[in-house]
Design an enzyme around this catalytic site. Structure first.
Site, short mmCIF file in Angstrom:
data_model
loop_
_atom_site.label_atom_id
_atom_site.label_comp_id
_atom_site.label_asym_id
_atom_site.label_seq_id
_atom_site.Cartn_x
_atom_site.Cartn_y
_atom_site.Cartn_z
N CYS A 2 -3.22 -5.35 -0.41
CA CYS A 2 -3.32 -6.70 -0.93
C CYS A 2 -2.59 -6.80 -2.25
O CYS A 2 -1.95 -5.87 -2.70
CB CYS A 2 -4.80 -7.07 -1.12
N ASN A 77 -7.03 -3.63 -4.12
CA ASN A 77 -5.84 -3.39 -3.32
C ASN A 77 -5.87 -1.93 -2.91
O ASN A 77 -5.83 -1.04 -3.77
CB ASN A 77 -4.59 -3.69 -4.15
N GLY A 78 -5.97 -1.64 -1.61
CA GLY A 78 -5.95 -0.25 -1.20
C GLY A 78 -6.71 0.01 0.08
O GLY A 78 -7.05 -0.91 0.83
N GLY A 378 6.36 9.79 5.29
CA GLY A 378 6.33 11.17 4.81
C GLY A 378 6.62 11.38 3.34
O GLY A 378 6.92 12.51 2.94
#
Length: 614
Positions: A2, A77-78, A378
């Site tokens: 977000c 956010n996360g 990666g």
């Protein structure tokens, strides 16, 4: 994922600032295309843009919990990758949940444990929590800085946001850049010194740090950092532990209520993640994994092998997606698209960045977003396992500066004499390098060689890795795509940090211990393939295009770039054969073409953001 923003001030009526909060919030709409929310309750104004990944129906933010007479509010956010375990623990402690989303888990964790909740989190995050019981706002950022958090503290007001653009909407924050900011752009850039926001009034909360804002003022502290200690495991036990830890990390990060795909370059790092994802999807009956790769029109025709990029990726991508049985998507761009996207990538970053590497990633993520909302990638394996050439070349190990930027004299020569005198770029670079080396946690009993490799590892984890994480966050969130980076799991980083170099380089190979850990996961030819970095365009038309763009800027008397640079020196470079890929500039990928593209980005940034230099 977000976008979050807001401001806190202890005096005045914030309800009068509702339109300002909306403006700040909407500047982050690209990060959260699925919803928007604001909340104002003196002394707090919180804004949130949502990208729905877990529990799309019930995870709206700002999220508010009332507990007796107290109020707790969060913008976040996360992703928490241990949300299930945390929820179960909190239920045992008497808490009840009304959603399935990790936002509620995080807020309830704070209610239960206060700021100490950070020690229990496994994830990537930046958040702000209003706590009426303590009458404070608590802000924190994940351990290695996967998710961004910028702030300004001006005249007693704390202003924060996921990106500088949100802060720049606030009337107290101006787009002003001073001597340090210019040094960051011209001698450190496209990297950034941790904590430095480039703009004079904007700082960045460093990875592994938290911040408390109360009536007493602003207090920052470190809650996580690398610790050096002896490594007790032998090669086989180390490899076995790494495989188990990486498998657990990937499987945690595949949890989502929306489609998850994998970015596949055909190299060791992305092939391992894709293989582990395919195995997990097969075991859990989730169907076929979608993989994506990026390349450029006529790249195979113009590709020239060199030590940093020894081979083309295309055949290896084909090898791996056929081996794994993924639904593969080939994405390809042409030179005009890359040149045009330079401006978009600069807007997305709020700063000049990694030129065509940024632009291509922005375009790549935009294509992926058409079919997926979440991807795994990666990033970080080379930094923590020692994959880059500068881990293995004596002249780079002993350069006395950041090894991805080993031509500081050339870089300084691009500046006008007045700017060189003002910002003292070589002095600034030397100070930032000394600061970084001074932070390295030493281990008693290490030999000189071992200590040197620990320094190199630290520089990569704390200085180079954030550059790539910034790039991945801004370019992906610029189109509303969430990209997860399993190699940044703090458990993995903590463990690998203390593996001796003799074990890390098992088999006398870069990332030797990772290759050993992945035996049986990948085919041997892929497992022991020579490293190749993120692909860049080799088309000479790109150099011609960005060089022409810079020459047009040099002819534009109104360009804000001109007072900052040595125009004669830039013209000399443009007319010299050294303006080809042989010109060292930054990292493995960025040479002559990227230098010209970067200068074009600086020009656009100064003009578009109306940057004042003072």
């Amino acid at each position: 994922m977000c976008g979050i923003t807001g401001f806190i001030q202890w005096n005045g009526d914030l309800t009068q600032d509702s339109q300002l909060l909306v403006k700040m919030t909407e500047s982050l709409a690209h990060r959260g295309p699925d919803g928007s929310g604001t909340w104002i309750s003196n002394p707090c104004a919180f804004g949130h843009r949502r990208l729905s990944v877990i529990d799309p129906e019930n995870g709206a933010q700002p999220m508010i919990i009332h507990q007796e007479d107290e109020v707790y509010a969060i913008v976040y956010n996360g992703e928490l990758y241990n949300a299930v375990e945390l929820r179960e623990d909190l239920i045992r402690r008497g808490h009840r949940f009304s959603t399935k989303c990790d936002t509620e888990v995080l807020l309830v964790s704070y209610i239960e444990w206060g700021p100490d909740c950070l020690e229990r989190l496994n994830g990537i995050f930046a958040f702000a929590i209003w706590d009426s019981a303590r009458e404070q706002v608590f802000l924190a950022r994940d351990r290695v800085g996967v998710k961004p958090l910028f702030y300004s503290y001006i005249d007693g007001t704390l202003i924060f946001g996921s990106e500088p653009k949100a802060l720049l909407q606030h009337p107290k924050v101006e787009p002003v850049v001073g001597a340090e900011g210019l040094a960051e752009v011209f001698i450190i850039g496209p990297a950034r010194t941790p904590g430095h926001g480039v703009y004079k009034d904007i700082s960045e909360l460093r990875p592994g740090m938290a911040m408390i804002f109360s009536r007493e003022g602003l207090r920052k502290y470190t809650y996580w950092k690398l610790e050096s200690k002896p490594h007790e495991d032998d090669v086989l036990r180390t490899a076995s532990y790494l495989q188990g830890l990486l498998r657990d990390t990937v499987e945690r990060q595949l949890v989502s209520d929306v489609p998850v795909c994998s970015l596949l370059s055909g190299g060791l790092d992305s092939s391992a993640l894709s293989s582990l994802a395919v195995d997990y999807y097969r075991r859990t009956g989730q169907g076929q994994v979608h993989t994506y790769s990026v390349d450029y029109v006529d790249n195979s025709k113009h590709f020239q092998s060199h030590s940093f990029q020894p081979g083309a990726d295309g055949p290896w991508i084909k090898r791996m997606h056929e081996e794994l049985g993924t639904h593969h998507h080939w994405v390809e761009f042409d030179t005009p698209e890359l040149v045009e996207a330079l401006d978009d990538s600069t807007r997305t970053r709020d700063l000049p960045g990694m030129a065509d590497v940024d632009a291509s990633l922005f375009l790549f993520c935009r294509e992926i977003k058409k079919g997926a909302t979440v991807a795994i990638s990666g990033e970080a394996a080379d930094e923590i396992f020692g994959g880059y050439p500068w881990f293995h070349r004596e002249e780079m190990l002993n350069s006395g500066t950041f090894p991805w930027s080993v031509a500081p004299d050339m870089r300084a020569s691009l500046l006008s004499p007045e700017i060189r005198e003002w910002i003292r770029p070589l002095e600034y670079l030397g100070d930032r390098y000394s600061d970084a080396v001074a932070e390295v946690p030493k281990l008693d009993g290490e030999t000189g060689e071992q200590a040197k490799m620990r320094v190199m590892s630290y520089l990569n984890i704390t200085r180079f890795m954030p550059t790539l994480l910034d790039r991945k966050d801004r370019m992906s969130m610029g189109v509303g795509l969430e990209v997860r980076v399993p190699y940044t799991d703090h458990r993995l980083i903590e463990y690998v940090w203390n593996i001796p170099w003799s074990i890390k380089s098992t088999g006398n190979r870069e990332k030797g211990i990772l290759r050993k850990a992945l035996e049986g996961v990948l085919p041997d030819d892929v497992l022991y393939r020579k490293k190749s970095p993120y692909p860049k365009t080799h088309n000479p038309n790109y150099l011609a295009a960005v060089k022409a763009q810079v020459l047009r800027i040099l002819d534009d008397a109104s360009s804000p770039l001109l007072p900052l640079i040595d125009k004669t020196r830039i013209r000399e470079l443009a007319s010299s054969p050294d303006a080809s890929s042989n010109l060292p500039w930054f990292g493995q990928l960025m040479s002559g073409p990227q230098l010209f593209a970067y200068l074009a980005q600086v020009h656009f940034w100064l003009k578009e953001y109306n940057v004042s230099i003072r």
